[in-house]
Design a protein around this motif. Structure first.
Motif, PDB file in Angstrom:
ATOM      1  N   VAL B 122       8.012  -3.569 -49.171  1.00 21.23           N
ATOM      2  CA  VAL B 122       9.379  -3.091 -48.933  1.00 21.23           C
ATOM      3  C   VAL B 122       9.912  -3.506 -47.555  1.00 21.23           C
ATOM      4  O   VAL B 122      11.117  -3.575 -47.361  1.00 21.23           O
ATOM      5  N   HIS B 219       4.007  -3.958 -56.941  1.00 22.99           N
ATOM      6  CA  HIS B 219       5.152  -3.695 -57.826  1.00 22.99           C
ATOM      7  C   HIS B 219       5.963  -2.505 -57.329  1.00 22.99           C
ATOM      8  O   HIS B 219       6.630  -1.828 -58.109  1.00 22.99           O
ATOM      9  N   THR B 220       5.881  -2.255 -56.025  1.00 19.03           N
ATOM     10  CA  THR B 220       6.640  -1.155 -55.440  1.00 19.03           C
ATOM     11  C   THR B 220       8.120  -1.517 -55.371  1.00 19.03           C
ATOM     12  O   THR B 220       8.473  -2.612 -54.942  1.00 19.03           O
ATOM     13  N   THR B 221       8.947  -0.596 -55.811  1.00 17.06           N
ATOM     14  CA  THR B 221      10.401  -0.781 -55.661  1.00 17.06           C
ATOM     15  C   THR B 221      10.987   0.523 -55.125  1.00 17.06           C
ATOM     16  O   THR B 221      10.389   1.590 -55.288  1.00 17.06           O
TER      17      THR B 221
END
Lengths: 280, 259
Positions: B122, B219-221
């Motif tokens: 991020v 796959h962090t959003t």
């Protein structure tokens, strides 16, 4: 400060543009982000990329670096198409490019020295003396040699961006991308970043794309050049060079499409209501 | 409407499985070609392996101790208290040691891996890494995979030993079982198949823990809130995966008449 940049040789021929984007489109799930985007950036030119939030500017930069693959179109860097390349092949092309991310994107766990030296280590440079010499050279270029042992958390926003510039230029890139390099900075620090961008362009002939929300930054890059003698910006016409050297172009994205592409004069004199909003 | 929602849900799950498999296969494929990040692997072995030592040893010790206490009550009704060493050793070495060690390591490290990589993602550090010519699968995923793969079996051996020590302390202090009786029965009860079974599982669990953590991290959003979500999801997914895998590995070993 003379930084001895000898750009990494690429496979391209000299008459080719540094960057050529041709009918590029990309969407995420059902959301269309870019559609039929085409433009060129010549060698030593600066393209100022303008657009409201969510217009696809940052996505475009990631496409140009090969961090994302477009759904359609071609992206040529120094004549080499990025789209069909594998991650390993892209790594080689990326050595000719540098990027300054919006918040610097420095590695938190590494010191300024290690952040800046990162690329040299990745390129398997083992001579520590050579690495330190080069790191000090680029940190001197961004006027941050004193911060060499600091951790990113100890740096101010402006210092982080300057370290990010140093990290990006350590391997002599031919092309630089700046993603909102002055966002959130005070005017004095923002000016220092603009000077750095102009310095790289005017002393090293680096082609660049600058994403910005601040029109004054765009005009600084367009109206001024870096004078090595005065170690600062001077008005382009009074630099002692013949004619206008301004190689800056403006490109405005709107809803993922190219809305305007032209020179500073064309941009300033445009009567279009949407473009006027950027100028007010 | 409901059908569409269900279809989308299924598609997302299938996509997640595909991406997870891709991440795992891609990482192992890269293990056979340079560059290799040996220092990063050693650092991760220190963080994951050595860092997990206190909780793993404590868990192992008290599991063995409480197992001895509970089993003693049952065995004493049949007058077979002498079997305590055998019961503790078999339970610990075959199942409790590998599974509880893996769950402890998953709780500590799957979350740690997911949050570290998620934060890097991020804050655009992963993009910066790629822009600087580094493959994140080589630099971030592979060292964590190898570190967990190599240290989990070692942690399991130590946990098993401490578990049996816990059982022995309870046996000697509460039941007044002699050390010789406890350890000889424990030693005689264990076969090579039991030990092999107990040592085989940590390799699968190790890969699962690291791969799940890396998958959720990469796959962090959704900014910092997304990092928190990834962290929680990784612990839940890794823990469930360990228990499911344990069942299928045991079932497979029984099917091939391993023991």
């Amino acid at each position: 400060m003379a930084l001895s940049l000898s750009p990494t040789p690429g496979p391209a021929r000299s008459h080719e543009p540094a960057i050529e984007v041709s009918h590029v489109g990309i969407s995420f799930e059902d959301k269309l982000v870019l559609l039929d985007v085409s433009f060129q950036v010549g060698r030593g030119e600066t393209l100022v990329l303008l657009g409201v939030t969510g217009s696809g500017k940052s996505v475009l930069l990631k496409l140009l670096l090969g961090l994302l693959k477009p759904d359609s179109g071609r992206i040529l860097i120094e004549g080499q198409d990025l789209v069909p390349l594998s991650e390993n092949e892209l790594s080689l092309v990326r050595r000719r490019m540098g990027i300054v991310f919006q918040e610097g994107a420095l590695f938190d766990s590494l010191s300024v020295y290690e952040n800046v030296a990162y690329r040299l280590r990745e390129e398997r440079e083992r001579d520590e003396e050579k690495i330190e010499c080069r790191v000090r050279e680029v940190l001197r270029f961004v006027e941050l040699e004193d911060a060499i042992d600091k951790m990113p958390a100890e740096l101010s926003g402006g210092m982080r961006r300057r370290v990010s510039v140093a990290r990006a230029i350590i391997s002599n890139p031919l092309i630089m991308f700046y993603d909102s390099p002055t966002a959130g900075l005070d005017p004095v620090t923002a000016h220092a970043i603009n000077v750095l961008i102009a310095k790289l362009r005017d002393t090293q002939g680096v082609s660049s794309i600058v994403v910005t929300h601040r029109l004054q930054d765009a005009f600084v890059l367009s109206n001024y050049v870096f004078s090595p003698e005065k170690q600062g910006l001077v008005a382009a016409r009074t630099d002692g060079r013949s004619g206008r050297i301004d190689p800056t172009r403006f490109l405005v994205l709107r809803d993922g499409k190219v809305y305007f592409h032209g020179t500073r004069e064309e941009f300033v004199l445009a009567q279009d209501t949407y473009l006027r909003k950027f100028l007010i | 409407m409901l059908a569409v929602l269900f279809e989308n849900f299924l598609k997302r799950k299938v996509l997640a499985v595909q991406e997870f498999t891709h991440l795992l296969a891609g990482s192992f494929e890269r293990a056979f070609s340079p560059p290799h990040y040996v220092i990063d692997t050693l650092v991760q072995m220190d963080i994951i392996g050595f860092g997990s030592l206190p909780i793993v040893l404590l868990t192992g010790f008290f599991t063995g101790a409480v197992l001895a206490l509970q089993t003693y009550r049952t065995l004493s009704t049949f007058g077979e208290v002498g079997l305590l060493g055998e019961v503790v050793a078999l339970s610990i070495v075959r199942e409790l040691g590998p599974v509880l060690t893996a769950l402890m390591v998953a709780g500590r490290n799957s979350s740690g891996i997911a949050s570290e990589i998620g934060s890097m993602l991020v804050s655009e550090q992963v993009d910066a890494m790629r822009a600087l010519g580094t493959d994140p699968l080589r630099k971030l995923v592979l060292p964590r995979l190898f570190a967990t793969l190599l240290t989990l079996p070692l942690l399991t051996i130590l946990s098993d030993f401490f578990g049996m020590m816990g059982g022995y302390l309870v046996s000697s202090s509460t039941v007044r079982l002699s050390g010789e009786e406890y350890w000889v029965r424990a030693y005689q009860a264990l076969t090579i198949q039991d030990v092999t079974q107990g040592m085989l599982k940590p390799f699968f669990f190790g890969v699962t823990i690291a791969a799940v953590g890396c998958y959720f991290g990469l796959h962090t959003t959704g900014g910092t809130a997304g990092v928190g979500r990834s962290t929680t999801q990784s612990v839940v997914a890794a823990s469930v995966a360990i228990l499911v895998l344990d069942f299928f590995i045991t079932k497979f070993l029984i099917a091939i008449r391993f023991f």
